[in-house]
Design a protein around this motif. Structure first.
Motif: not given
Length: 274
Positions: A42-43, A65-72, A83-94
């Motif tokens: 969560e950046d 997701m709320v912290l990230n502004g993806l939902a209120s 679990h399946y929305g892929n809204y959050l980034k994982r660290l191994d993606g960097f």
């Protein structure tokens, strides 16, 4: 109140570090993408959360997701979105630099749970309810390997795995199907001997720990950790008592071997032997 919570954190981290230095020689190992594949990023508030299934992970992802502004609000987010929305980034993606930058500057946290309770919670969730992944993939393999005179129907669907059969699978060094994150060791999922976590929360004191963590990172005042049960909400949560009922179905040697299996988690997170 904060003072005692700070003290609890210091003690938990100390136990974790002492266990690592006593049992693990890997403190000089390189951190690879594999080691951080369960860590969500969560950046905005600079948080790294290592996901431990059955220890509040769905609700933690909602909070991120709320912290990230993806939902209120955490209430607006459905289980499948989490679990399946892929809204959050994982660290191994960097890339390498991105991974190390975040490990060095973000607040790293994980939440854990008493290992046997976590195990029973996972068993109830995956095997006692219809499930179009765990029954065909794990259920079929477990029933065909450990059930004498299994019916054709059980072999076909993989439904109705008994706890005792599940434990036989878990303790079998030649297990017919691999491990799964829902019953793997926290030690393996989150690599706490390689990654120096800043915050170690416990499921057993979830509300207090979670809201303390949110206070520490300066989260919005109106954001509190949701306490609702994510799935099978009409069912009682897995408690110590329920866990004992399941473990009573095992032989003393199976109980001992199950404890040995999670020995590092028991030690590292200071849970007493059941």
């Amino acid at each position: 109140k904060w003072k005692s919570l700070y003290q609890i954190q210091r003690e938990r981290k100390q136990v974790m570090r002492e266990t690592c230095s006593k049992y693990k020689s890997n403190n000089r190992r390189i951190i690879t993408p594999y080691h951080v594949s369960r860590i969500f990023v969560e950046d905005k508030y600079r948080v790294l959360y290592c996901e431990v299934p059955k220890a509040g992970c769905s609700n933690w992802k909602r909070v991120l997701m709320v912290l990230n502004g993806l939902a209120s609000s955490t209430k607006d987010i459905q289980h499948n979105t989490v679990h399946y929305g892929n809204y959050l980034k994982r660290l191994d993606g960097f890339d390498h630099k991105g991974i190390y930058h975040r490990l060095n500057t973000y607040t790293k946290m994980l939440f854990i749970r008493e290992p046997f309770e976590k195990l029973v919670s996972a068993f109830r969730d995956k095997f006692e309810h219809p499930n179009n992944y765990y029954h065909p993939v794990f259920g079929k393999a477990i029933i065909s390997r450990y059930r004498v005179n299994a019916t054709k129907e059980a072999l076909r669907t993989g439904s109705g795995v008994k706890f005792k059969e599940f434990i036989q699978y878990l303790l079998d060094v030649h297990r017919p199907v691999g491990m799964d994150i829902h019953w793997d060791h926290v030690n393996r999922l989150c690599s706490p001997c390689l990654i120096d976590y800043d915050f170690v929360g416990k499921f057993e004191s979830m509300e207090e720990d979670a809201n303390f963590f949110l206070h520490l990172i300066g989260a919005p005042q109106n954001l509190t950790f949701p306490t609702f049960k994510d799935r099978h909400s009409n069912e009682e949560r897995t408690t110590t008592k329920i866990t004992q009922q399941y473990f009573a179905q095992l032989s003393p040697s199976q109980r001992q071997r199950s404890y040995d299996f999670y020995y590092m988690d028991y030690l590292m997170f200071n849970y007493s032997k059941p």
